[in-house]
Scaffold this active site. Structure first.
Site, PDB file in Angstrom:
ATOM      1  N   TYR A 199      44.778  50.235  49.607  1.00  0.00           N
ATOM      2  CA  TYR A 199      44.445  48.970  48.965  1.00  0.00           C
ATOM      3  C   TYR A 199      44.458  49.094  47.438  1.00  0.00           C
ATOM      4  O   TYR A 199      44.873  48.168  46.739  1.00  0.00           O
ATOM      5  CB  TYR A 199      43.080  48.457  49.437  1.00  0.00           C
ATOM      6  CG  TYR A 199      43.092  47.996  50.870  1.00  0.00           C
ATOM      7  CD1 TYR A 199      43.506  46.713  51.204  1.00  0.00           C
ATOM      8  CD2 TYR A 199      42.687  48.844  51.894  1.00  0.00           C
ATOM      9  CE1 TYR A 199      43.522  46.282  52.525  1.00  0.00           C
ATOM     10  CE2 TYR A 199      42.701  48.428  53.221  1.00  0.00           C
ATOM     11  CZ  TYR A 199      43.121  47.146  53.528  1.00  0.00           C
ATOM     12  OH  TYR A 199      43.152  46.730  54.835  1.00  0.00           O
TER      13      TYR A 199
ATOM     14  N   ASN B 134      46.314  37.185  55.315  1.00  0.00           N
ATOM     15  CA  ASN B 134      47.757  37.099  55.519  1.00  0.00           C
ATOM     16  C   ASN B 134      48.056  36.243  56.754  1.00  0.00           C
ATOM     17  O   ASN B 134      47.672  36.602  57.856  1.00  0.00           O
ATOM     18  CB  ASN B 134      48.324  38.519  55.701  1.00  0.00           C
ATOM     19  CG  ASN B 134      49.763  38.539  56.141  1.00  0.00           C
ATOM     20  OD1 ASN B 134      50.487  37.565  56.007  1.00  0.00           O
ATOM     21  ND2 ASN B 134      50.169  39.674  56.665  1.00  0.00           N
TER      22      ASN B 134
ATOM     23  N   CYS C 165      50.978  43.664  56.782  1.00  0.00           N
ATOM     24  CA  CYS C 165      49.681  44.097  56.269  1.00  0.00           C
ATOM     25  C   CYS C 165      49.129  45.297  57.034  1.00  0.00           C
ATOM     26  O   CYS C 165      48.219  45.975  56.536  1.00  0.00           O
ATOM     27  CB  CYS C 165      48.691  42.942  56.258  1.00  0.00           C
ATOM     28  SG  CYS C 165      48.499  42.111  57.835  1.00  0.00           S
ATOM     29  N   HIS C 166      49.707  45.601  58.189  1.00  0.00           N
ATOM     30  CA  HIS C 166      49.279  46.802  58.914  1.00  0.00           C
ATOM     31  C   HIS C 166      49.641  48.072  58.150  1.00  0.00           C
ATOM     32  O   HIS C 166      49.109  49.138  58.438  1.00  0.00           O
ATOM     33  CB  HIS C 166      49.890  46.826  60.327  1.00  0.00           C
ATOM     34  CG  HIS C 166      51.376  46.761  60.365  1.00  0.00           C
ATOM     35  ND1 HIS C 166      52.062  45.558  60.287  1.00  0.00           N
ATOM     36  CD2 HIS C 166      52.314  47.731  60.440  1.00  0.00           C
ATOM     37  CE1 HIS C 166      53.366  45.813  60.323  1.00  0.00           C
ATOM     38  NE2 HIS C 166      53.541  47.123  60.421  1.00  0.00           N
TER      39      HIS C 166
ATOM     40  N   GLU D  63      56.475  52.223  63.926  1.00  0.00           N
ATOM     41  CA  GLU D  63      57.232  52.425  62.695  1.00  0.00           C
ATOM     42  C   GLU D  63      57.396  53.908  62.347  1.00  0.00           C
ATOM     43  O   GLU D  63      58.344  54.271  61.654  1.00  0.00           O
ATOM     44  CB  GLU D  63      56.571  51.669  61.545  1.00  0.00           C
ATOM     45  CG  GLU D  63      56.675  50.158  61.729  1.00  0.00           C
ATOM     46  CD  GLU D  63      56.200  49.365  60.528  1.00  0.00           C
ATOM     47  OE1 GLU D  63      55.961  49.951  59.455  1.00  0.00           O
ATOM     48  OE2 GLU D  63      56.082  48.126  60.660  1.00  0.00           O
TER      49      GLU D  63
END
Length: 171
Positions: free
Chosen positions: A102, A125, A133-134, A160
């Protein structure tokens, strides 16, 4: 905003997704997971599953969940404050398979002292997955603060990272 929008429910490995199109029907203004924090009250919005933007979004999400797609180019129109818009744009710049804390997100929007505000904007979001945002984590790499739930964040990051060749139903 009280603008009438159009919706479509889509099955996914993370459960049913609510897709929301803007009032013109040519861009996504929302993508929500079941039981997600800040899930909209869409009861008065018409279900219009045959919108072309929904077809494009569904195809791109299917590619993402199968492991074949790493980016999205469906038109997006999230609604938020100028600061939220800046944060969401910065989040879109975090590459597939990578994470940032962050504090780095706040730095990227030119407000390095606004870490909490960047976190709050991340939590609001409206286009989860497509505005990824993950990929935003705590300063120590901890999986914190995902409106769709930490378990889902963990699964998206595993997909991912190549730890899942494709997603199975985890809802």
């Amino acid at each position: 905003m009280n603008t009438i929008k159009m919706t479509c429910n889509v099955k996914s490995p993370l459960g049913t997704l609510l897709l929301v199109a803007d009032a013109q029907g040519d861009a996504l203004s929302g993508l929500y997971l079941e039981r997600q924090k800040y899930y909209p009250d869409a009861g008065s919005w018409p279900d219009v599953p045959d919108l072309p933007v929904f077809d494009v979004a569904q195809a791109q999400l299917a590619g993402y969940f199968s492991g074949a797609r790493t980016t999205f180019d469906v038109p997006l129109a999230p609604e938020g404050t100028p600061f939220q818009q800046d944060v969401w744009a910065a989040i879109r710049g975090v590459p597939f398979g990578e994470t940032i804390p962050y504090a780095e997100l706040a730095r990227r929007v030119g407000r390095p002292a606004a870490v909490r505000a960047a976190g709050a904007a991340t939590g609001r979001n409206p286009l989860t997955i497509m505005i990824p945002c993950h990929r935003i984590v705590g300063s120590d790499g901890a999986l914190t603060g995902f409106a769709g739930g930490i378990d889902r964040k963990r699964v998206l990051l595993a997909l991912e990272a190549g730890q899942l060749s494709r997603m199975v139903d985890v809802a």
